[in-house]
Design an enzyme around this catalytic site. Structure first.
Site, PDB file in Angstrom:
ATOM      1  N   ASP A 185       0.843  -1.187   0.000  1.00 36.58           N
ATOM      2  CA  ASP A 185       0.000   0.000   0.000  1.00 36.58           C
ATOM      3  C   ASP A 185       0.886   1.247   0.000  1.00 36.58           C
ATOM      4  O   ASP A 185       1.857   1.328   0.755  1.00 36.58           O
ATOM      5  CB  ASP A 185      -0.888  -0.025   1.244  1.00 36.58           C
ATOM      6  N   GLU A 234       1.399   0.213  -4.943  1.00 38.79           N
ATOM      7  CA  GLU A 234       0.952   1.500  -5.463  1.00 38.79           C
ATOM      8  C   GLU A 234       2.166   2.410  -5.609  1.00 38.79           C
ATOM      9  O   GLU A 234       2.808   2.751  -4.615  1.00 38.79           O
ATOM     10  CB  GLU A 234      -0.059   2.136  -4.513  1.00 38.79           C
TER      11      GLU A 234
END
Length: 666
Positions: free
Chosen positions: A350, A379
């Site tokens: 993340d 990400e």
């Protein structure tokens, strides 16, 4: 927060300090903090003795408090830890502590920072407030020592399926027992009311290779003592990184249950030929002041702004300092722990852009020593600019500096469906011109390709992947609207038939691209989330997958299934090498907008099909396309796929049907 007065009230005897450690002011910079050698294990249990070790170089005193219960009562014993080398404090309790619980308590100057389970707790009581003492081997399911990862020849062969435990199983139509729990992913033979496969059988039938689980470590936002309230959360609020969350266990009070049931889930998926990816959130903690990091070594594990305030690259109130030696060490060991103890096969980071490049590369190197087929992606961005030099962060634009690590392509995603910032704005799928180069950027896997005009790509004016397997190809995920909702919000005159057409078109782009394909659980049965953009804490009625949709949208499901099978059967769609893509993937000239066509030529990557033509037409009318002369077999046309063929076409000028994909081969 505990203090000496509290200790006196509850009858805990003050303990003589057996050693001392430098105060925080003794270090001129964080780089001078000592680094603990060996593993960061904080509790080592044997029936005859338990050893406690805590890295707390700025502490003046450290204690471990022992409890009978994981959530109730006062400590029955307090043990002082002795200062040792490398900033560590340790103590040995020579008795059998199996089944007991503990917390650490650190004092700096005159201030006790508050109890915590340690930064590296591996078993906890309910809600993770106290760490647990147990023999982890007693949590292994039968046959765990024989559990192996399903075979994987190349990352190009991966098909990712992102799932939340509750979404996948909680609906009454799932036919699954232990709804919303780890155990929901352990049983075969589950069926919908119409008799269609659900659960593990559905995943096998669909053809996915990897299940990507949303955060499943111990997180804060669900009270494990009140599970009857059915509170929902995605789990991006970390508390204890190295313990499964109790809300997905059948008994959150027993520390062994969540561990055993998580392993049973992994084992069942492995037995079904499916690998398991865990979504990890090392970029921030749920709270700062109350976190184990801050209560152990204040300020060290978090980045600060120039004025001393907390940096906030996560957008959640803090950002961890992956660049500092002990945070880097912690992240590496945490990943390896999930690999070795829980047999995990991949990790999705993340807000990976908060972390530094060196840390991510060190994680990749450490994992490679165990199994180089373990997949790592994340990400490639942050919520705010992190407090670290941009050219040293694991941002998307720096992916080429991180071999074996992939990032999501928001270029392809937003070019297909429209920007994240405006749910109502459409793009290529709705026939909006100008997104063609961005879609092509995704088709080649974000690598350098001579036929792409990078100036016209929406977010990146240069390629950022060295290899196509470093790009995640997708059109929707848990974040933002799911695909069905997004199309409903942004495309005018959307009939159910047109919705299905555009859904199929979107995923055909995803699964015929050279990146690694990724779908959000339920997209294959046309799930919706009632138009909710950010459903992270929405109730089950918003997030759940209604399995009646599998029969209601049978043609869409069968299309997804056939699309995955087509990709698996033909290596031309997954060459896995940038040079091969540049050699064999040739974009064809087209007239007008909203038409993209390419040729996979010269037995691309050894494919049995000699020449493959792929075309995407998002116009509302059929469009003419010039292709090389020859006789072609049609395998995808007007929302249907058949590897055996749907008919034949002769080369020259052909028609690409409206709002659909066309795939032919010689």
């Amino acid at each position: 927060m505990m203090n000496l007065n509290y200790l006196a009230v509850v009858g805990v005897t003050a303990v003589t300090v057996l050693g001392c450690s430098p105060s925080r002011s003794s270090y001129d910079s964080y780089e001078l903090y000592p680094v603990r050698s060996g593993e960061l294990t904080e509790m080592e249990y044997t029936p005859s003795a338990t050893t406690f070790t805590l890295w707390a170089p700025t502490a003046d005193e450290v204690r471990v408090l022992l409890y009978e219960s994981g959530h109730e009562g006062n400590p029955y014993e307090t043990v002082a830890l002795k200062a040792g080398k490398e900033g560590t404090w340790s103590a040995v309790v020579k008795e059998d502590l199996n089944g007991r619980f503990y917390t650490f308590h650190v004092k700096i100057g005159e201030k006790w920072l508050g109890e915590n389970p340690g930064i590296n707790a591996r078993a906890v009581g309910v809600n993770g407030k106290r760490a647990a003492i147990l023999d982890l081997r007693t949590t292994d399911p039968v046959g765990w020592d024989k559990d192996v990862r399903p075979p994987l020849n190349s990352p190009a062969d991966i098909v990712l399926y992102e799932m939340h435990h509750r979404d996948f199983s909680i609906h009454p139509t799932s036919g699954i027992a232990n709804k919303g729990k780890f155990l929901a992913l352990t049983k075969t033979g589950t069926r919908s009311p119409e008799g269609l496969k659900t659960g593990i059988d559905h995943l096998v039938e669909l053809g996915v290779t990897h299940v990507h689980l949303l955060p499943s470590y111990d997180y804060a936002s669900v009270d494990e003592t009140r599970l009857e309230d059915n509170v929902y959360n995605w789990g991006y609020d970390p508390v204890n990184y190295n313990v499964p969350d109790g809300s997905y266990a059948t008994d959150p009070y027993d520390p062994a249950v969540r561990i055993r049931e998580f392993k049973e889930m992994v084992q069942a998926l492995h037995n079904a030929g499916i690998r398991v990816v865990l979504d990890v959130v090392y970029n921030h903690t749920f709270s700062t002041e109350d976190s184990a990091f801050e209560r152990t070594v204040p300020e060290y594990f978090y980045r600060q702004r120039a004025d001393g305030s907390l940096a906030n690259g996560s957008g959640c109130g803090n950002e961890t300092a992956s660049d500092r030696a002990m945070m880097r060490k912690y992240m590496i060991e945490s990943v390896l722990y999930w690999v070795n103890e829980y047999h995990l096969d991949g990790f999705r980071f993340d807000l990976m852009g908060v972390h530094d490049i060196e840390t991510m590369n060190e994680i990749r190197k450490a994992v490679d020593k165990v199994d180089p087929t373990i997949y790592i992606y994340g990400e490639g961005w942050a919520a705010e600019a992190p407090q670290y030099p941009a050219d040293q962060l694991a941002m998307k634009e720096n992916i080429y500096l991180m071999p074996g690590i992939a990032a999501f392509s928001d270029e392809m995603r937003d070019a297909l469906r429209g920007p994240f910032s405006d749910d109502t704005q459409p793009a290529f799928l709705a026939g909006v011109p100008g997104e063609e180069e961005s879609v092509k950027f995704g088709i080649v896997g974000a690598i350098k390709h001579p036929q792409i005009d990078y100036v016209a790509v929406n977010y990146s004016d240069t390629p950022w992947a060295a290899q196509p397997t470093q790009m995640i190809s997708y059109v929707s995920c848990h974040d933002d609207m799911c695909l069905v909702d997004r199309l409903k919000a942004s495309v005018s005159d959307l009939t159910p038939e047109r919705l299905a057409r555009l859904n199929k078109l979107a995923q055909t782009v995803v699964f015929t691209s050279q990146g690694v394909p990724f779908i959000y659980a339920g997209e294959e049965v046309m799930r919706d989330k009632k138009g909710v953009h950010n459903s992270y804490k929405s109730p089950d009625e918003i997030n759940t997958i209604d399995w009646n949709r599998k029969s209601e949208n049978k043609s869409v499901y069968e299309y997804y299934k056939a699309l995955i099978s087509l990709r698996k059967a033909h290596p031309a769609f997954r060459m896995g090498d940038a040079d091969l893509v540049r050699e064999h993937l040739e974009f064809l000239p087209v007239g007008g907008n909203n038409l993209i066509a390419y040729r996979l030529k010269d037995h691309a990557n050894g494919d049995a099909w000699q020449d493959i033509i792929v075309a995407f037409n998002s116009n509302s009318t059929p469009v003419a396309l010039q292709i090389p002369e020859g006789s072609y077999t049609v395998v995808c046309r007007k929302g249907k796929i058949s590897e055996q063929g749907l008919g034949t076409l002769s080369g020259g000028q052909i028609q690409v049907p409206a709002e659909s994909a066309l795939i032919l081969y010689k």
